[in-house]
Design a protein around this motif. Structure first.
Motif, PDB file in Angstrom:
ATOM      1  N   LEU A   1       0.836  -1.165   0.091  1.00  0.00           N
ATOM      2  CA  LEU A   1       0.026  -0.059  -0.009  1.00  0.00           C
ATOM      3  C   LEU A   1       0.742   1.225  -0.095  1.00  0.00           C
ATOM      4  N   VAL A   2       2.019   1.348   0.767  1.00  0.00           N
ATOM      5  CA  VAL A   2       2.826   2.534   0.723  1.00  0.00           C
ATOM      6  C   VAL A   2       3.379   2.669  -0.721  1.00  0.00           C
ATOM      7  N   ALA A   3       3.760   1.478  -1.396  1.00  0.00           N
ATOM      8  CA  ALA A   3       4.337   1.762  -2.838  1.00  0.00           C
ATOM      9  C   ALA A   3       3.075   2.411  -3.729  1.00  0.00           C
ATOM     10  N   TYR A   4       1.976   2.293  -3.370  1.00  0.00           N
ATOM     11  CA  TYR A   4       0.773   2.706  -4.606  1.00  0.00           C
ATOM     12  C   TYR A   4       0.794   4.403  -3.745  1.00  0.00           C
ATOM     13  N   ALA A   5       0.509   4.372  -2.645  1.00  0.00           N
ATOM     14  CA  ALA A   5       0.535   5.650  -2.012  1.00  0.00           C
ATOM     15  C   ALA A   5       1.606   6.752  -2.430  1.00  0.00           C
ATOM     16  N   ALA A   6       2.926   6.286  -2.235  1.00  0.00           N
ATOM     17  CA  ALA A   6       4.003   7.099  -2.703  1.00  0.00           C
ATOM     18  C   ALA A   6       3.810   7.535  -4.414  1.00  0.00           C
ATOM     19  N   ALA A   7       3.247   6.789  -4.945  1.00  0.00           N
ATOM     20  CA  ALA A   7       2.972   7.381  -6.433  1.00  0.00           C
ATOM     21  C   ALA A   7       1.688   7.889  -6.570  1.00  0.00           C
ATOM     22  N   THR A   8       0.852   8.272  -5.485  1.00  0.00           N
ATOM     23  CA  THR A   8      -0.696   8.889  -5.771  1.00  0.00           C
ATOM     24  C   THR A   8      -0.894   9.769  -4.688  1.00  0.00           C
ATOM     25  N   PRO A   9      -0.999  11.047  -5.206  1.00  0.00           N
ATOM     26  CA  PRO A   9      -1.012  12.295  -3.943  1.00  0.00           C
ATOM     27  C   PRO A   9      -2.496  12.116  -3.443  1.00  0.00           C
ATOM     28  N   HIS A  10      -2.647  12.822  -2.498  1.00  0.00           N
ATOM     29  CA  HIS A  10      -3.915  12.590  -1.700  1.00  0.00           C
ATOM     30  C   HIS A  10      -4.314  11.455  -1.269  1.00  0.00           C
ATOM     31  N   VAL A  11      -3.732  10.404  -1.116  1.00  0.00           N
ATOM     32  CA  VAL A  11      -3.828   8.962  -0.832  1.00  0.00           C
ATOM     33  C   VAL A  11      -3.169   9.000   0.416  1.00  0.00           C
ATOM     34  N   SER A  12      -3.482   8.421   1.363  1.00  0.00           N
ATOM     35  CA  SER A  12      -2.501   7.843   2.609  1.00  0.00           C
ATOM     36  C   SER A  12      -2.798   6.637   3.134  1.00  0.00           C
ATOM     37  N   VAL A  13      -1.807   6.116   3.549  1.00  0.00           N
ATOM     38  CA  VAL A  13      -1.925   4.518   4.105  1.00  0.00           C
ATOM     39  C   VAL A  13      -1.839   4.868   5.914  1.00  0.00           C
ATOM     40  N   GLY A  14      -2.796   3.697   6.455  1.00  0.00           N
ATOM     41  CA  GLY A  14      -2.635   3.839   7.926  1.00  0.00           C
ATOM     42  C   GLY A  14      -2.239   2.506   8.225  1.00  0.00           C
ATOM     43  N   ASP A  15      -1.590   2.343   9.369  1.00  0.00           N
ATOM     44  CA  ASP A  15      -1.263   1.169   9.856  1.00  0.00           C
ATOM     45  C   ASP A  15      -1.686   1.041  11.533  1.00  0.00           C
ATOM     46  N   ASN A  16      -2.693   0.021  11.838  1.00  0.00           N
ATOM     47  CA  ASN A  16      -3.284  -0.069  12.882  1.00  0.00           C
ATOM     48  C   ASN A  16      -4.004   1.158  13.579  1.00  0.00           C
ATOM     49  N   ALA A  17      -4.501   2.064  12.591  1.00  0.00           N
ATOM     50  CA  ALA A  17      -5.156   3.159  12.994  1.00  0.00           C
ATOM     51  C   ALA A  17      -6.377   3.156  13.639  1.00  0.00           C
ATOM     52  N   THR A  18      -6.911   3.825  14.448  1.00  0.00           N
ATOM     53  CA  THR A  18      -8.251   3.790  15.237  1.00  0.00           C
ATOM     54  C   THR A  18      -9.379   4.395  14.272  1.00  0.00           C
ATOM     55  N   ILE A  19     -10.514   3.651  13.801  1.00  0.00           N
ATOM     56  CA  ILE A  19     -11.430   4.250  12.939  1.00  0.00           C
ATOM     57  C   ILE A  19     -12.606   4.417  13.765  1.00  0.00           C
ATOM     58  N   ARG A  20     -13.423   5.384  13.725  1.00  0.00           N
ATOM     59  CA  ARG A  20     -14.651   5.911  14.648  1.00  0.00           C
ATOM     60  C   ARG A  20     -15.755   5.547  13.461  1.00  0.00           C
ATOM     61  N   LEU A  21     -16.314   4.447  13.375  1.00  0.00           N
ATOM     62  CA  LEU A  21     -17.321   4.005  12.243  1.00  0.00           C
ATOM     63  C   LEU A  21     -18.585   4.342  12.712  1.00  0.00           C
ATOM     64  N   ASP A  22     -19.108   3.897  13.753  1.00  0.00           N
ATOM     65  CA  ASP A  22     -20.577   4.551  14.277  1.00  0.00           C
ATOM     66  C   ASP A  22     -20.342   4.095  15.931  1.00  0.00           C
ATOM     67  N   LEU A  23     -21.588   4.338  16.681  1.00  0.00           N
ATOM     68  CA  LEU A  23     -21.423   4.327  18.009  1.00  0.00           C
ATOM     69  C   LEU A  23     -21.231   2.835  18.566  1.00  0.00           C
ATOM     70  N   ASP A  24     -21.022   1.752  17.780  1.00  0.00           N
ATOM     71  CA  ASP A  24     -20.878   0.419  18.138  1.00  0.00           C
ATOM     72  C   ASP A  24     -19.548  -0.138  17.637  1.00  0.00           C
ATOM     73  N   ASN A  25     -18.960   0.699  16.820  1.00  0.00           N
ATOM     74  CA  ASN A  25     -17.750   0.151  16.368  1.00  0.00           C
ATOM     75  C   ASN A  25     -16.545   0.998  16.031  1.00  0.00           C
ATOM     76  N   GLU A  26     -15.313   0.807  16.618  1.00  0.00           N
ATOM     77  CA  GLU A  26     -14.236   1.248  16.528  1.00  0.00           C
ATOM     78  C   GLU A  26     -13.043   0.435  16.490  1.00  0.00           C
ATOM     79  N   PRO A  27     -12.893   0.033  15.157  1.00  0.00           N
ATOM     80  CA  PRO A  27     -11.959  -1.027  14.693  1.00  0.00           C
ATOM     81  C   PRO A  27     -10.568  -0.416  14.711  1.00  0.00           C
ATOM     82  N   GLN A  28      -9.776  -1.101  14.712  1.00  0.00           N
ATOM     83  CA  GLN A  28      -8.001  -0.831  14.599  1.00  0.00           C
ATOM     84  C   GLN A  28      -7.678  -1.942  13.407  1.00  0.00           C
ATOM     85  N   PRO A  29      -7.851  -1.558  12.188  1.00  0.00           N
ATOM     86  CA  PRO A  29      -7.362  -2.362  11.136  1.00  0.00           C
ATOM     87  C   PRO A  29      -5.857  -2.564  10.921  1.00  0.00           C
TER      88      PRO A  29
END
Length: 226
Positions: free
Chosen positions: A65-93
């Motif tokens: 994914l980093v290889a792709y993002a490095a060639a694609t401005p305005h796109v970013s990669v996350g590693d184990n980032a917490t995501i607030r999806l909804d009131l019952d879900n906060e995953p860390q993919p």
């Protein structure tokens, strides 16, 4: 005289049933906890991470994914980032790829530096098909509009790439070149055989061959235009 001190924050425990607010309150009170997720209202705290069955494949996905993002401005990669999806879900993919909000992306970065809303692509490294990544977590991602969801099942030696269509996840099929091609990110291709075979150079070469082609460049230009 009654004590004016606040009661201690309860410890976060695997299997707890919590609201997202209470999950965050307990998580933030435990700085030694590195990974915890709230999936469909249930707390999941993974066990220590093994190298060959998780850490190494996880790193391969991030590198891809980093290889792709490095060639694609305005796109970013996350590693184990917490995501607030909804009131019952906060995953860390394990990994994610997102388009910047001011360039048409569907998630944003909150004032306290969390991702809010669904990234366009999420990837998980699962021990097997029995893992919650393919069940409760998959349902949460689908319901919240994650456009593409990748699950690499280490024990089975299998990778599934799901694409959201009509509110359902459909399995992406290999093209005539033996590649999986993202629908949300033109130029993001995966040589599954190379990945499963441990050929990281082959995985990266496939992406590098696609970035810079007309379809990818059109995507970059569209993002830059907002």
């Amino acid at each position: 005289m009654a004590s004016s001190s606040s009661p201690p924050v309860p410890a976060l425990q695997n299997g707890d049933r919590l609201s997202r607010h209470e999950f965050e309150r307990r998580y933030e009170a435990l700085p030694d906890v590195k990974t915890a997720e709230l999936i469909e209202g249930t707390v999941y705290m993974p066990s220590p991470v093994h190298f060959q069955s998780h850490s190494e494949p996880h790193s391969a996905v991030i590198g891809w994914l980093v290889a792709y993002a490095a060639a694609t401005p305005h796109v970013s990669v996350g590693d184990n980032a917490t995501i607030r999806l909804d009131l019952d879900n906060e995953p860390q993919p394990d990994a994610l790829l997102r388009i910047d909000a001011d360039c048409g992306g569907q998630s944003r970065i909150s004032t306290d530096d969390y991702i809010e809303g669904p990234p366009e692509l999420v990837a998980e490294v699962a021990h097997s098909s029995a893992a919650y990544d393919l069940h409760d977590k998959k349902r949460a991602y689908r319901r919240n509009g994650v456009q593409e969801y990748i699950v690499w099942q280490i024990e089975e030696g299998r990778l599934d790439w799901f694409v959201l269509e009509g509110g359902e996840y459909l399995t992406l099929s290999l093209d005539g070149e033996g590649l999986l091609r993202s629908q949300s990110f033109p130029g993001l291709v995966l040589d599954v055989e190379a990945l499963l075979g441990g050929d990281l150079s082959g995985v990266l070469a496939a992406v590098q061959a696609e970035t810079g082609l007309k379809r990818h460049q059109a995507f970059v230009e569209q993002r830059a235009a907002g």
